[in-house]
Design an enzyme around this catalytic site. Sequence first.
Site, PDB file in Angstrom:
ATOM      1  N   HIS A 123     -11.980  25.802   7.483  1.00 56.72           N
ATOM      2  CA  HIS A 123     -10.951  25.111   7.238  1.00 56.72           C
ATOM      3  C   HIS A 123     -10.417  25.746   5.645  1.00 56.72           C
ATOM      4  O   HIS A 123     -10.884  24.992   4.713  1.00 56.72           O
ATOM      5  CB  HIS A 123     -11.017  23.626   7.078  1.00 56.72           C
ATOM      6  CG  HIS A 123     -11.105  23.075   8.207  1.00 56.72           C
ATOM      7  ND1 HIS A 123     -10.084  22.734   8.980  1.00 56.72           N
ATOM      8  CD2 HIS A 123     -12.145  22.692   9.278  1.00 56.72           C
ATOM      9  CE1 HIS A 123     -10.381  22.016  10.204  1.00 56.72           C
ATOM     10  NE2 HIS A 123     -11.726  22.149  10.345  1.00 56.72           N
ATOM     11  N   CYS A 160     -10.056  26.724  12.960  1.00 57.21           N
ATOM     12  CA  CYS A 160     -11.026  25.773  13.852  1.00 57.21           C
ATOM     13  C   CYS A 160     -10.719  25.615  15.288  1.00 57.21           C
ATOM     14  O   CYS A 160     -10.774  26.693  15.996  1.00 57.21           O
ATOM     15  CB  CYS A 160     -11.267  24.185  13.099  1.00 57.21           C
ATOM     16  SG  CYS A 160     -12.758  23.274  13.620  1.00 57.21           S
ATOM     17  N   SER A 181       0.775  -1.284  -0.014  1.00 54.77           N
ATOM     18  CA  SER A 181       0.058  -0.113  -0.055  1.00 54.77           C
ATOM     19  C   SER A 181       0.893   1.420   0.201  1.00 54.77           C
ATOM     20  O   SER A 181       2.174   1.260  -0.128  1.00 54.77           O
ATOM     21  CB  SER A 181      -0.834  -0.043   1.224  1.00 54.77           C
ATOM     22  OG  SER A 181      -0.213   0.008   2.582  1.00 54.77           O
ATOM     23  N   GLU A 217      -7.754  25.425   4.084  1.00 57.82           N
ATOM     24  CA  GLU A 217      -6.850  24.914   3.364  1.00 57.82           C
ATOM     25  C   GLU A 217      -7.405  24.019   2.352  1.00 57.82           C
ATOM     26  O   GLU A 217      -6.600  23.444   1.419  1.00 57.82           O
ATOM     27  CB  GLU A 217      -5.964  23.800   4.396  1.00 57.82           C
ATOM     28  CG  GLU A 217      -6.858  22.732   5.203  1.00 57.82           C
ATOM     29  CD  GLU A 217      -7.315  23.400   6.527  1.00 57.82           C
ATOM     30  OE1 GLU A 217      -7.896  22.441   7.455  1.00 57.82           O
ATOM     31  OE2 GLU A 217      -7.459  24.593   6.624  1.00 57.82           O
ATOM     32  N   PRO A 244       7.508  -9.556  -7.774  1.00 53.07           N
ATOM     33  CA  PRO A 244       6.451  -9.077  -7.147  1.00 53.07           C
ATOM     34  C   PRO A 244       5.291  -8.344  -7.986  1.00 53.07           C
ATOM     35  O   PRO A 244       4.024  -8.668  -7.707  1.00 53.07           O
ATOM     36  CB  PRO A 244       6.879  -8.059  -5.918  1.00 53.07           C
ATOM     37  CG  PRO A 244       8.421  -8.413  -5.702  1.00 53.07           C
ATOM     38  CD  PRO A 244       8.738  -8.886  -7.171  1.00 53.07           C
TER      39      PRO A 244
END
Length: 541
Positions: free
Chosen positions: A513, A379, A13, A515, A189
């Site tokens: 927020h 926040c 992952s 961002e 792999p």
Amino acid sequence: MTRFIFITGGVVSSLGKGLASAALGALLQARGFKVRLRKLDPYLNVDPGTMSPFQHGEVYVTEDGAETDLDLGHYERFTRVASRRSDNVTTGQIYSKILAKERRGDYLGATVQVIPHVTDAIKEFVRGDIADEDFIICEIGGTVGDIEGLPFFEAIRQLGNELGRDRSLFMHLTLVPYISTAGELKTKPTQHSVKELQSLGIQPDILVCRSEMPLGRDERRKLALFCNLREQAVIQALDVDTIYAVPRAYHEEGIDQEVCHHFGLETPAPDLQRWDEVCNAIRNPDGEVTIGVVGKYTSLIDAYKSLAEALAHGGLANRVRVGVRWLDAEIFEKPGYVAELENVHGILVPGGFGERGTEGMIAAAQFARDRKVPYFGICLGMQMAVIEAARHLADLPAAGSTEFGPTDQPVVGLMTEWLRGNEVERRSTEGDLGGTMRLGAYPAKLTPGSQVQEIYGAERISERHRHRYEVNINYKERLETTGLLFSGLSPDGVLPEIVELPGHPWYMGVQFHPELRSRPFEPHPLFTSFVRAALEQSRLM
């Protein structure tokens, strides 16, 4: 005609499927196509809203108030296409919908099964809420072979058959590890990962190989041979110095050309000048500033992914590199540790939940106010700045938040109702935690002549929210006598949205927020202004 690209991952992952999806979307956009990106998450949670930031990272909030995976932030930053609730689905959402239908009797007594009911629900999501998009890019979370992902792989296999090759493409992202002791890249792999995918009935059309070292001709030929692909469809993906170099790197490897070849499309080469300009600004800054981020989850930077990118965007707007010092808020609860902030040019306290570390945030806000250091509270960071002002300027020594327990001076309290458009939304303390906050875009009115109004250049704005507690409007007058200005309020004047401190070089707290709306080509005005103030501070030190 809408075409579908399904992106899967293998071997391990965290290979960057989200960035690969976003970069491909940007390249197809640059070729003149209209794109939309979606994320299918196999976990059983309904959404990431109640998941620990240490496990899941940032929760990205869409305009329409969905709590989603952080990869949707990459999608928006790279394509500037606003994500919607319909762009992220989880196993939890799929099963919740199916079980609700079963309880209502919608299946007319039929046995509810993974095939066809679960797979049909997934396919319905993938094909739903589409307008005139040329491409829908669907990223499948997790790794091939994960048991929880099997219904999703089966669903996209079925979709591939139903749509046909002229409307579907499968892209597989894997790892080709480099064994330094042997001096070799190992393709085995990836071969096994593709074999696992083929066992599920999916043949990848493009193979994207993450590696520390360039793929040689022999490795490409071997992968193409064993994975049943054209050699040109084996794309290497080497590490780059900035994520905004990924579109250029993928284009030079031919990924967008291979997609066009698959679908038989003839388009001009994409104009990537804007991306080159962004990368040039990152690589050749005119200066550098240091921002101290005093937060609760600083041991996992992905918890603040959009924040880190927004700071970088603010640096782009000012042609400076923004160095971030990630500081655990709890250390500032110890005597003397506030000195850690002596050498930063700006202090940012981000959002979070729970009491842990909040006294450290309050100490950081006080340091910024006393020392005239630019301060940006987002926040929870705004709430802590207001509590600090209440305690030390407004003679309210017991000022606190009801989030942390009973208090005689609840300067911050739980919201129980608020307006969304013309409708009243209500919550209770006994309700569920998930999905019960004030979520998504809400408007605010700015005070004419205030610093924030000058920064935005507007008197009405809309920003995305994710919070359950709010600054108590009943303390507004008392706090404003100390010099704090409530420069942004909800249209009905009930909910404080922005506070600032006139006379301070740059001291601002926002309940939303910002961002989440910052883009490399369109840096958010608040981050642009904050970094500029930090740059001015650096010249004084």
